[in-house]
Design an enzyme around this catalytic site. Sequence first.
Site, short mmCIF file in Angstrom:
data_model
loop_
_atom_site.label_atom_id
_atom_site.label_comp_id
_atom_site.label_asym_id
_atom_site.label_seq_id
_atom_site.Cartn_x
_atom_site.Cartn_y
_atom_site.Cartn_z
N HIS A 140 0.80 -1.23 0.00
CA HIS A 140 0.00 0.00 0.00
C HIS A 140 0.83 1.28 0.00
CE1 HIS A 140 0.98 0.15 4.30
NE2 HIS A 140 0.63 1.42 4.26
C1 UD1 Z 1 -1.87 6.09 5.21
C2 UD1 Z 1 -0.58 6.63 5.79
C3 UD1 Z 1 0.48 5.53 5.81
C4 UD1 Z 1 -0.03 4.29 6.51
C5 UD1 Z 1 -1.36 3.87 5.94
C6 UD1 Z 1 -1.94 2.74 6.76
C7 UD1 Z 1 -0.22 9.02 5.32
C8 UD1 Z 1 0.54 10.00 4.51
N1 UD1 Z 1 -0.06 7.72 4.99
O1 UD1 Z 1 -1.61 5.73 3.89
O2 UD1 Z 1 1.63 5.99 6.50
O3 UD1 Z 1 0.90 3.25 6.33
O4 UD1 Z 1 -2.29 4.97 5.98
O5 UD1 Z 1 -2.85 2.00 6.07
O6 UD1 Z 1 -0.92 9.40 6.22
N2 UD1 Z 1 -9.03 4.98 0.78
C9 UD1 Z 1 -10.30 4.48 0.69
N3 UD1 Z 1 -10.94 4.18 1.87
C10 UD1 Z 1 -10.40 4.38 3.08
C11 UD1 Z 1 -9.12 4.93 3.15
C12 UD1 Z 1 -8.44 5.22 1.99
O7 UD1 Z 1 -10.83 4.26 -0.38
O8 UD1 Z 1 -11.07 4.09 4.11
C13 UD1 Z 1 -8.29 5.24 -0.48
C14 UD1 Z 1 -8.52 6.63 -1.04
O9 UD1 Z 1 -8.54 6.53 -2.44
C15 UD1 Z 1 -7.26 7.36 -0.63
C16 UD1 Z 1 -6.21 6.28 -0.64
O10 UD1 Z 1 -6.89 5.10 -0.23
O11 UD1 Z 1 -6.94 8.42 -1.48
C17 UD1 Z 1 -5.02 6.54 0.29
O12 UD1 Z 1 -5.48 6.79 1.62
P1 UD1 Z 1 -4.60 7.73 2.59
O13 UD1 Z 1 -5.16 7.68 3.94
O14 UD1 Z 1 -4.41 9.05 1.97
O15 UD1 Z 1 -3.19 7.04 2.55
P2 UD1 Z 1 -2.78 5.53 2.86
O16 UD1 Z 1 -2.15 4.97 1.65
O17 UD1 Z 1 -3.92 4.80 3.43
N1 UDP Z 2 -3.85 -5.13 8.88
C1 UDP Z 2 -5.17 -5.50 9.06
N2 UDP Z 2 -5.88 -5.93 7.96
C2 UDP Z 2 -5.34 -5.99 6.72
C3 UDP Z 2 -3.99 -5.59 6.56
C4 UDP Z 2 -3.27 -5.15 7.66
O1 UDP Z 2 -5.68 -5.49 10.18
O2 UDP Z 2 -6.04 -6.36 5.77
C5 UDP Z 2 -3.09 -4.69 10.07
C6 UDP Z 2 -1.70 -5.28 10.20
O3 UDP Z 2 -1.70 -6.55 10.78
C7 UDP Z 2 -1.00 -4.25 11.05
C8 UDP Z 2 -1.62 -2.96 10.60
O4 UDP Z 2 -2.85 -3.31 9.96
O5 UDP Z 2 -1.28 -4.44 12.41
C9 UDP Z 2 -0.70 -2.30 9.64
O6 UDP Z 2 -1.35 -1.33 8.92
P1 UDP Z 2 -0.84 -0.84 7.50
O7 UDP Z 2 -0.05 -1.89 6.83
O8 UDP Z 2 -2.05 -0.32 6.83
O9 UDP Z 2 0.06 0.41 7.89
P2 UDP Z 2 1.58 0.59 8.34
O10 UDP Z 2 1.86 -0.29 9.48
O11 UDP Z 2 2.43 0.29 7.15
O12 UDP Z 2 1.66 2.04 8.67
#
Ligand code: UD1
Ligand code: UDP
Length: 373
Positions: A217
Amino acid sequence: MTDRNQLKIVTIIGARPQFIKAATISRAIAAHNRSGTSPAVVEILIHTGQHYDDGMSAIFFRELEIPEPKYNLNVGSGPHGQQTGQMLATIEETLLAEQPDWVLIYGDTNSTLAGALAAAKLHIPIAHVEAGLRSFNRRMPEEINRIVADRLATLLFCPSQTSVENLIAEGIVKGVSIVGDVMADALEFAVAKVSDNSDILNRLGLQPQSYLLATVHRAENTGDSQRFRTIMATLSELSEREPVILPLHPRTKKILEHTLNLELPSLRLIDPVGYFDIIALEKSARLLLTDSGGMQKEAYWLKVPCITLRDETEWVETVESGWNILAGANQKKIINATQNFTQPMAHPDLYGDGHAAEKIIISLLEENALKNE
Ligand code: UD1
Ligand code: UDP
């Protein structure tokens, strides 16, 4: 006016891993309050709304018994400036209304950054959980968020000696302590409950040790079409030899559906799953392939080999121990590491003892007592 009989904390969360981390502190607060020790801790949750799909947000509140947020800012998705700016404006209003003793922030997301900025401008002390992590790659949005958060925090709760040293190198020494990683607390909680709360292996028809689990992601992978294509093509190649389960982050799903015309015939794409299901999947996987920060550590604690789909990691100890291999988006490296991973004999204790949340609450109470002296 400050009420000496209570310690008021505003917790700011918004993204999936923050719900998992914050659950541990909410449980530690509940335990403290049950003990009857004064002062009582009042926690008010602000959910920024950065993540909002049921499978990215509400499921964690249900599973991990996280209290209902008093405020949901419903900020949603958007470019960094817009998303962070909207959060900043509404968090400021909320903090002015609540006047907490502390603002608690987690990790390195845009919700972390907005919380840190809003609190610092209002002179409310900040406690940063998961402080001192560095990738030394400022192209990552997370790196910028954590540098600012650490700079502004009064208390910096570090998971490791490396994170403390990273802070020292930046001249940050005051308020720094090693408490371990709250993700270890979270995992301990889940492992005890997983067999009663997850039947995902049955649902997916999987046998332990006979499949790979992958997640992708990170912006540096999903936002770079060359890297993304290589990673997906490599996972697809691996899935011709053994099942590869890929719970899709919504960001990744959207790119797969709308941008890239990729054939992935044998990859098993599923929706994101809840915490108990992911831990069940991780525990029984032969190996993990991931760019997730949290999952690199979970793999380590569960003694499951991990291939990290990044060029660097903040969790360097997992690599040094031999349980995690950095393979970036390099097809050859990923396939070679997946086929030939040799499990190390040693598994040193890393990132605390599963009691980080309690230590954080104790530390906040001690600071409060000093302030009230
Ligand atoms: C964010 C964090 C990242 C973290 C991740 C955990 C920032 C800059 N990044 O990244 O550090 O590892 O969360 O998962 O804060 N979207 C949906 N539904 C949701 C959420 C997101 O459709 O409920 C889609 C949207 O298109 C959005 C994209 O995912 O634009 C990215 O979401 P965003 O929260 O901006 O960044 P993450 O990649 O989730
Ligand atoms: N996780 C979850 N469901 C999923 C994928 C990940 O509950 O489908 C959990 C994972 O085990 C970990 C946390 O989400 O505890 C990590 O989140 P993510 O990878 O989104 O973010 P990061 O840790 O890279 O910031």
